[in-house]
Motif scaffolding. Structure first.
Motif, PDB file in Angstrom:
ATOM      1  N   SER A 236     -14.624   9.297  -6.202  1.00 21.14           N
ATOM      2  CA  SER A 236     -13.328   9.768  -6.685  1.00 21.14           C
ATOM      3  C   SER A 236     -12.793   8.831  -7.760  1.00 21.14           C
ATOM      4  CB  SER A 236     -12.325   9.865  -5.531  1.00 21.14           C
ATOM      5  OG  SER A 236     -11.028  10.134  -6.008  1.00 21.14           O
ATOM      6  N   LEU A 237     -12.696   9.326  -9.002  1.00 21.71           N
ATOM      7  CA  LEU A 237     -12.131   8.514 -10.076  1.00 21.71           C
ATOM      8  C   LEU A 237     -10.643   8.251  -9.856  1.00 21.71           C
ATOM      9  CD1 LEU A 237     -13.687   9.716 -13.458  1.00 21.71           C
ATOM     10  CD2 LEU A 237     -13.685   7.402 -12.516  1.00 21.71           C
ATOM     11  N   ALA A 238      -9.915   9.287  -9.410  1.00 12.68           N
ATOM     12  CA  ALA A 238      -8.492   9.115  -9.134  1.00 12.68           C
ATOM     13  C   ALA A 238      -8.286   8.086  -8.028  1.00 12.68           C
ATOM     14  CB  ALA A 238      -7.860  10.445  -8.747  1.00 12.68           C
ATOM     15  N   GLY A 239      -9.124   8.144  -7.008  1.00  8.27           N
ATOM     16  CA  GLY A 239      -9.040   7.167  -5.926  1.00  8.27           C
ATOM     17  C   GLY A 239      -9.347   5.768  -6.408  1.00  8.27           C
ATOM     18  N   ALA A 240     -10.349   5.629  -7.286  1.00  7.37           N
ATOM     19  CA  ALA A 240     -10.679   4.311  -7.837  1.00  7.37           C
ATOM     20  C   ALA A 240      -9.519   3.757  -8.646  1.00  7.37           C
ATOM     21  CB  ALA A 240     -11.931   4.405  -8.706  1.00  7.37           C
ATOM     22  N   PHE A 241      -8.814   4.625  -9.363  1.00  8.81           N
ATOM     23  CA  PHE A 241      -7.663   4.188 -10.162  1.00  8.81           C
ATOM     24  C   PHE A 241      -6.543   3.665  -9.256  1.00  8.81           C
ATOM     25  CE2 PHE A 241      -3.582   5.268 -12.273  1.00  8.81           C
ATOM     26  CZ  PHE A 241      -3.690   4.420 -13.363  1.00  8.81           C
ATOM     27  N   VAL A 242      -6.211   4.432  -8.213  1.00  5.30           N
ATOM     28  CA  VAL A 242      -5.157   4.018  -7.293  1.00  5.30           C
ATOM     29  C   VAL A 242      -5.547   2.732  -6.566  1.00  5.30           C
ATOM     30  CG1 VAL A 242      -3.872   4.661  -5.217  1.00  5.30           C
ATOM     31  CG2 VAL A 242      -4.279   6.361  -7.005  1.00  5.30           C
ATOM     32  N   ALA A 243      -6.799   2.681  -6.095  1.00  5.15           N
ATOM     33  CA  ALA A 243      -7.264   1.499  -5.361  1.00  5.15           C
ATOM     34  C   ALA A 243      -7.290   0.261  -6.257  1.00  5.15           C
ATOM     35  CB  ALA A 243      -8.647   1.759  -4.780  1.00  5.15           C
ATOM     36  N   SER A 244      -7.650   0.438  -7.527  1.00  2.78           N
ATOM     37  CA  SER A 244      -7.682  -0.697  -8.455  1.00  2.78           C
ATOM     38  C   SER A 244      -6.295  -1.296  -8.641  1.00  2.78           C
ATOM     39  CB  SER A 244      -8.246  -0.257  -9.808  1.00  2.78           C
ATOM     40  OG  SER A 244      -9.575   0.180  -9.690  1.00  2.78           O
ATOM     41  N   LEU A 245      -5.305  -0.426  -8.860  1.00  4.12           N
ATOM     42  CA  LEU A 245      -3.933  -0.924  -9.018  1.00  4.12           C
ATOM     43  C   LEU A 245      -3.434  -1.562  -7.727  1.00  4.12           C
ATOM     44  CD1 LEU A 245      -2.258   1.944 -11.088  1.00  4.12           C
ATOM     45  CD2 LEU A 245      -3.098  -0.261 -11.891  1.00  4.12           C
ATOM     46  N   LEU A 246      -3.759  -0.948  -6.595  1.00  2.00           N
ATOM     47  CA  LEU A 246      -3.317  -1.477  -5.299  1.00  2.00           C
ATOM     48  C   LEU A 246      -3.899  -2.864  -5.057  1.00  2.00           C
ATOM     49  CD1 LEU A 246      -1.911  -1.064  -2.554  1.00  2.00           C
ATOM     50  CD2 LEU A 246      -3.996   0.075  -1.754  1.00  2.00           C
ATOM     51  N   ILE A 247      -5.196  -3.013  -5.250  1.00  4.51           N
ATOM     52  CA  ILE A 247      -5.843  -4.295  -4.988  1.00  4.51           C
ATOM     53  C   ILE A 247      -5.470  -5.319  -6.050  1.00  4.51           C
ATOM     54  CG2 ILE A 247      -8.108  -5.428  -4.933  1.00  4.51           C
ATOM     55  CD1 ILE A 247      -9.156  -2.987  -3.459  1.00  4.51           C
ATOM     56  N   GLY A 248      -5.308  -4.875  -7.289  1.00  2.79           N
ATOM     57  CA  GLY A 248      -4.869  -5.802  -8.341  1.00  2.79           C
ATOM     58  C   GLY A 248      -3.517  -6.402  -8.034  1.00  2.79           C
ATOM     59  N   CYS A 249      -2.565  -5.558  -7.625  1.00  2.67           N
ATOM     60  CA  CYS A 249      -1.229  -6.064  -7.283  1.00  2.67           C
ATOM     61  C   CYS A 249      -1.265  -6.887  -5.995  1.00  2.67           C
ATOM     62  CB  CYS A 249      -0.259  -4.889  -7.138  1.00  2.67           C
ATOM     63  SG  CYS A 249       0.137  -4.063  -8.699  1.00  2.67           S
ATOM     64  N   LEU A 250      -2.073  -6.450  -5.022  1.00  4.60           N
ATOM     65  CA  LEU A 250      -2.170  -7.178  -3.756  1.00  4.60           C
ATOM     66  C   LEU A 250      -2.653  -8.606  -3.980  1.00  4.60           C
ATOM     67  CD1 LEU A 250      -2.179  -7.167  -0.609  1.00  4.60           C
ATOM     68  CD2 LEU A 250      -4.552  -6.358  -0.736  1.00  4.60           C
ATOM     69  N   GLN A 251      -3.704  -8.759  -4.770  1.00  2.97           N
ATOM     70  CA  GLN A 251      -4.240 -10.100  -5.012  1.00  2.97           C
ATOM     71  C   GLN A 251      -3.301 -10.935  -5.886  1.00  2.97           C
ATOM     72  OE1 GLN A 251      -8.527  -9.640  -6.233  1.00  2.97           O
ATOM     73  NE2 GLN A 251      -8.741 -10.878  -4.392  1.00  2.97           N
ATOM     74  N   THR A 252      -2.686 -10.300  -6.879  1.00  2.00           N
ATOM     75  CA  THR A 252      -1.801 -11.044  -7.767  1.00  2.00           C
ATOM     76  C   THR A 252      -0.584 -11.574  -7.028  1.00  2.00           C
ATOM     77  OG1 THR A 252      -2.503  -9.676  -9.638  1.00  2.00           O
ATOM     78  CG2 THR A 252      -0.467 -10.923  -9.900  1.00  2.00           C
ATOM     79  N   TYR A 253      -0.002 -10.745  -6.186  1.00  2.00           N
ATOM     80  CA  TYR A 253       1.163 -11.194  -5.422  1.00  2.00           C
ATOM     81  C   TYR A 253       0.774 -12.231  -4.373  1.00  2.00           C
ATOM     82  CZ  TYR A 253       4.859  -8.103  -7.143  1.00  2.00           C
ATOM     83  OH  TYR A 253       5.816  -7.506  -7.921  1.00  2.00           O
ATOM     84  N   SER A 254      -0.331 -11.995  -3.680  1.00  2.00           N
ATOM     85  CA  SER A 254      -0.679 -12.873  -2.553  1.00  2.00           C
ATOM     86  C   SER A 254      -1.004 -14.288  -3.009  1.00  2.00           C
ATOM     87  CB  SER A 254      -1.848 -12.284  -1.762  1.00  2.00           C
ATOM     88  OG  SER A 254      -2.980 -12.107  -2.590  1.00  2.00           O
ATOM     89  N   VAL A 255      -1.669 -14.450  -4.183  1.00  2.00           N
ATOM     90  CA  VAL A 255      -2.014 -15.804  -4.621  1.00  2.00           C
ATOM     91  C   VAL A 255      -0.786 -16.588  -5.060  1.00  2.00           C
ATOM     92  CG1 VAL A 255      -4.345 -15.149  -5.343  1.00  2.00           C
ATOM     93  CG2 VAL A 255      -2.475 -15.036  -6.996  1.00  2.00           C
ATOM     94  N   ALA A 256       0.323 -15.885  -5.302  1.00  2.00           N
ATOM     95  CA  ALA A 256       1.536 -16.565  -5.772  1.00  2.00           C
ATOM     96  C   ALA A 256       2.549 -16.824  -4.659  1.00  2.00           C
ATOM     97  CB  ALA A 256       2.198 -15.735  -6.876  1.00  2.00           C
ATOM     98  N   LEU A 257       2.216 -16.416  -3.429  1.00  2.00           N
ATOM     99  CA  LEU A 257       3.165 -16.554  -2.322  1.00  2.00           C
ATOM    100  C   LEU A 257       2.626 -17.521  -1.269  1.00  2.00           C
ATOM    101  CD1 LEU A 257       4.164 -12.793  -1.902  1.00  2.00           C
ATOM    102  CD2 LEU A 257       5.534 -14.605  -2.954  1.00  2.00           C
ATOM    103  N   ASP A 258       3.488 -18.357  -0.757  1.00  2.00           N
ATOM    104  CA  ASP A 258       3.103 -19.333   0.264  1.00  2.00           C
ATOM    105  C   ASP A 258       3.670 -18.960   1.635  1.00  2.00           C
ATOM    106  OD1 ASP A 258       1.609 -20.925  -1.419  1.00  2.00           O
ATOM    107  OD2 ASP A 258       3.317 -22.154  -2.016  1.00  2.00           O
ATOM    108  N   TRP A 259       3.855 -17.683   1.878  1.00  5.71           N
ATOM    109  CA  TRP A 259       4.366 -17.236   3.167  1.00  5.71           C
ATOM    110  C   TRP A 259       3.354 -17.510   4.274  1.00  5.71           C
ATOM    111  CZ3 TRP A 259       6.203 -11.699   1.367  1.00  5.71           C
ATOM    112  CH2 TRP A 259       7.296 -11.853   0.501  1.00  5.71           C
ATOM    113  N   THR A 260       3.872 -17.780   5.479  1.00  3.31           N
ATOM    114  CA  THR A 260       3.035 -17.956   6.667  1.00  3.31           C
ATOM    115  C   THR A 260       3.668 -17.211   7.832  1.00  3.31           C
ATOM    116  OG1 THR A 260       4.211 -19.950   7.389  1.00  3.31           O
ATOM    117  CG2 THR A 260       2.325 -20.259   5.894  1.00  3.31           C
ATOM    118  N   PHE A 261       2.852 -16.923   8.831  1.00  4.13           N
ATOM    119  CA  PHE A 261       3.387 -16.325  10.053  1.00  4.13           C
ATOM    120  C   PHE A 261       4.318 -17.301  10.767  1.00  4.13           C
ATOM    121  CE2 PHE A 261      -0.276 -13.395   9.721  1.00  4.13           C
ATOM    122  CZ  PHE A 261       0.397 -12.192   9.893  1.00  4.13           C
ATOM    123  N   ALA A 262       4.024 -18.599  10.618  1.00  5.90           N
ATOM    124  CA  ALA A 262       4.883 -19.609  11.243  1.00  5.90           C
ATOM    125  C   ALA A 262       6.299 -19.531  10.688  1.00  5.90           C
ATOM    126  CB  ALA A 262       4.298 -21.004  11.026  1.00  5.90           C
TER     127      ALA A 262
END
Length: 315
Positions: A236-262
């Motif tokens: 699915s090309l449409a699925g690849a497009f959505v997944a790419s944006l989702l994972i791109g934003c997920l990784q970009t945000y996560s590497v910039a945040l120092d949140w913990t469960f603690a």
């Protein structure tokens, strides 16, 4: 607010680059049923070819020449390699592309060495595009997004508005009928495989100087491409497009945040100490766990929705 805007734009630009990579793999899989383990190696070749061409005649010619060279190599691989092992089944195809990835990496070592090369952003794109609350946003990031969107629109127009696009879609479901109508289906397969390689090469031209051009770049981005294809839905090309944006934003945000469960537990009134069960786990920062988040997303999706976000066929 500034953090949110900058990280969102960075996530979108990175996600669009990932889509440039995953779109070629998705096209090849949807038409030929082949999961090409060497696909990220074509991305690497695109970056190195662009570096070599740009040192001679500049970046703009490299933007055209490098994807064409990679696409030509892709067509040769399909015609004289993959087509020969296709009749032996999917295992033979996987082993062939897996071995091809190692051969291409060793070829890069022999030609360009094991160190990173100085493939730089062109001077005319090395500057701020605009300012966000006083902070400059790189012009090259905007250029990456522009090229990615143009590529997305071009793929859609080719597949839905041209004769070759209709033949490709028909060959996906009714190859024998298409061949009976006078079309050379093996040649269509070769062109699609070469086109998928060219898209990966274009991503290499754009991403090679934005990040790092070195022999390990294929291994670093290769697993993420397969995660995107699985999360979006196989074929699915449409699925690849959505997944790419989702994972791109997920990784970009996560590497910039120092949140913990603690920290979350502390806000709820629970203090994590050395005696707390799994204390090490609760103190892991989100930025430390960022590399594994796409794979965690893939596992959860496979559990609850095995076909992916927009899957049209079983793997």
């Amino acid at each position: 607010m500034e953090f949110f805007l900058v990280q969102t734009l960075n996530g979108i630009s990175y996600g669009l680059l990932l889509f440039m990579l995953s779109s070629g793999l998705t096209l090849v899989f949807s038409l030929m049923g082949v999961l090409n383990f060497a696909h990220a190696s074509f991305y690497m070749l695109g970056a190195y070819f662009a570096y070599q061409v740009s040192t001679k005649i500049g970046f703009w010619p490299a933007l055209v020449v490098a994807p064409i060279l990679v696409g030509a190599i892709g067509m040769l691989v399909e015609r004289w390699g993959l087509r020969q092992v296709h009749r032996h089944g999917h295992v033979a195809e996987l082993l062939f592309t897996f071995g091809l990835a190692y051969l291409l990496e060793e070829a890069v070592h022999l030609i360009w060495g094991r160190s990173a090369v100085e493939y730089r952003v062109p001077a005319e794109l090395d500057g701020p595009l605009f300012h966000i609350l006083g902070s400059p946003y790189p012009m090259y990031r905007g250029f990456m997004m522009l090229v990615s969107v143009a590529m997305l629109v071009s793929i859609w127009l080719v597949l839905t508005r041209t004769r070759i696009g209709l033949v490709i879609q028909a060959a996906l479901t009714h190859p024998h009928t298409v061949e009976a109508l006078g079309h050379n289906v093996p040649r269509v397969f070769m062109l699609v495989f070469g086109g998928g390689a060219a898209l990966a090469g274009l991503a290499g031209v754009i991403g090679g100087n934005a990040f790092v051009t070195e022999p390990g770049m294929a291994a670093s981005v290769g697993p993420i491409i397969f995660v995107i294809v699985v999360v979006g839905g196989m074929g699915s090309l449409a699925g690849a497009f959505v997944a790419s944006l989702l994972i791109g934003c997920l990784q970009t945000y996560s590497v910039a945040l120092d949140w913990t469960f603690a920290g979350l537990f502390a806000k709820l009134g629970f203090v994590v100490s050395a005696d707390t069960p799994l204390a090490t786990l609760w103190t892991i920062k989100l930025s430390q766990a960022a590399p594994m988040l796409p794979y965690l997303l893939m596992v959860l999706l496979l559990i609850f929705r095995p076909k992916g976000l927009m899957g049209t066929r079983e793997g």
